[in-house]
Design an enzyme around this catalytic site. Structure first.
Site, mmCIF file in Angstrom:
data_model
loop_
_atom_site.group_PDB
_atom_site.id
_atom_site.type_symbol
_atom_site.label_atom_id
_atom_site.label_comp_id
_atom_site.label_asym_id
_atom_site.label_seq_id
_atom_site.Cartn_x
_atom_site.Cartn_y
_atom_site.Cartn_z
ATOM 1 N N THR A 1 0.860 -1.180 0.000
ATOM 2 C CA THR A 1 0.000 0.000 0.000
ATOM 3 C C THR A 1 0.897 1.230 0.000
ATOM 4 O OG1 THR A 1 -1.687 -1.195 1.226
ATOM 5 C CG2 THR A 1 -1.810 1.210 1.260
ATOM 6 N N LYS B 1 -6.646 1.407 -3.515
ATOM 7 C CA LYS B 1 -6.257 0.788 -2.245
ATOM 8 C C LYS B 1 -6.339 1.798 -1.093
ATOM 9 C CE LYS B 1 -4.792 -2.212 0.738
ATOM 10 N NZ LYS B 1 -3.582 -3.002 0.820
ATOM 11 N N LYS C 1 0.484 4.144 9.033
ATOM 12 C CA LYS C 1 0.989 4.467 7.696
ATOM 13 C C LYS C 1 -0.155 4.539 6.680
ATOM 14 C CE LYS C 1 2.245 1.343 4.940
ATOM 15 N NZ LYS C 1 1.666 0.617 3.766
#
Lengths: 296, 296
Positions: free
Chosen positions: A103, A178, A247
């Site tokens: 990702t 995503k 993150k």
């Protein structure tokens, strides 16, 4: 690219974590040879026991393959794998395809495609959803993107570890999808933590509460998958760490800032993960987000 | 209570909205007679066409039944049905059972049980989850509570419209569980709106986005159920109104205040519903919460 892959093709796989190991299992089961690389020696031992071939360096992998699947954690690790000391770029043969499953920021991914293209390497931007369970079972959904030629070349490999393989156009589009996916994952995961911690505070029977909440309109994939771990309260067995969601939600926040989009729920979820990390639990399983609400 | 119910028993049903109509269908299919009451004449016409018996007043219903299922919107309507002018209390026979399926404040429900008990009426606190789809299919989960005697008396009726019937102890416990359930429903619904509005802002193909988000770890019951309505952007066909979630999330906020529990996601979701109502859409379908994020 002159030929199609077949199932005797050697596939490089970098990053033997929960997701990468699931992909390895499915690639091997479908007849691919897998050459794997990971910084942890025990991961390489595991790979050998599965019937794969450990590579002691990226150079050793690059000499054997022309398609690589990368399941590292983030763009910094992807950058290191490709352009760092001893990295793949300059060692992979011309015409190679690099499938990035991490990702990452869509902008980084778009720039990466151009940088790899200068070295005659095609990028498939292919983040996945379905979790460690989906990786193990081969039921992942792959949000793929890249040039049509590279995508067709990579398709047999993608189909070996993903049940549904989407091609969303130019590289970066997969990353964009995503990020949107992680918005919901992060909110649902934090919400599961919020609801189960409130149930605990109110003295409700937690197993029954989870059963009821999962059975109707309150249900989510995250609740069903992480709820039992939240109730067990054991966060040492790490499938995916809290820091991963710090993150991922940071990427969501970046996207909402760029789009001038006031995503209040995404921000609230981000704070729950950040608060969990701030209390020293960043390396624990992400189900530990529920502890953010357990203040007593 | 001297006898068990059988499937020729007449059951009163108040509130022929999406949920109540689903329950009627399942009660009739399982052989119960249904005497129904609703303030809207067309709802009574619908009931007659289904083979049920419309009652023109609560008195007319009370004369025929000793078990009543109530699917009105909130505690104010429940209060009116029971204690308002021409209400059921004083008209239902001694030993009657009142099954309250609305989402209400647990404190109100606990007090209600005592007030009804003074009139020899037993309360079954029985909120449900599974949505209009679950009501129509008879797949609802029922978060039941009440005295064991009343619960066993009511069980055949509950099982006629719920696939899973839980008995959670004293009346009020069902309401408490339902409030927790609504925390997740509200967050998931608002999050679906947030994600799909962001996808729209970013120019992503919405049908494909919904398909991908629904297929993996980002999936929720709410996303699958309300997502298509959000994409269609038609909120006139109301299954459940925005204002219902303003009410339900208010109950969630009350519960978190009482528990001194900092539920940030629940509050963010509440604001999304309140904002949608503030823009004049309170009576629209709750999938209209996505418009809270469509600011251009």
């Amino acid at each position: 690219m002159d030929t199609h892959l077949n199932t005797r093709t050697k596939v490089g796989l970098i990053g033997l974590g929960a997701m990468g190991c699931g992909a390895v299992g499915n690639l091997l089961a479908k007849g691919f040879e897998v050459v794997g690389c990971d910084v942890r020696p025990d991961a390489l031992d595991w790979l050998q026991a599965q019937g794969g071939t450990p590579a002691s360096s990226l150079a050793e992998m690059a000499a054997q393959v022309r398609i690589v699947v990368c399941f590292v954690v983030n763009s910094a690790q992807t950058e290191a794998v490709l352009f760092g000391e001893g990295g793949l770029v300059g060692q992979l043969p011309a015409g190679a395809v690099f499938i990035a499953c991490s990702t990452m920021d869509p902008g980084y991914v778009r720039a990466l495609e151009a940088r790899l293209s200068a070295h005659a390497i095609s990028l498939i931007d292919a983040p996945v959803t379905g979790g460690a369970v989906g990786a193990a079972r081969g039921t992942l959904t792959i949000m793929g993107s890249g040039t049509p030629e590279a995508f067709e070349f990579a398709r047999p490999v993608l189909q070996a570890f993903g049940a549904t393989v989407h091609c969303l156009g130019a590289a970066g589009n997969g990353a964009q999808m995503k990020v949107l996916n992680q918005l919901l994952c992060g909110v649902h995961l934090a919400a599961a933590g919020e609801a189960l911690a409130l149930a605990k505070r109110q003295g409700l029977p937690l197993d029954l509460t989870l059963e009821i909440l999962s059975s109707g309109a309150a249900g989510s994939w995250m609740l069903a998958d992480r709820g039992p771990r939240m109730i067990a309260g054991q966060f040492d067995n790490v499938t995916s760490a809290v820091d991963i969601f710090v993150k991922d939600m940071s990427l969501v926040l970046d996207a909402t800032r760029e789009s001038r989009f006031p995503a209040a729920l995404a921000h609230a979820a981000y704070l729950a993960f950040l608060g969990t990390t701030a209390r020293g639990l960043g390396a624990q399983d992400d189900s530990a987000v529920t502890t953010n609400y357990e203040l007593t």
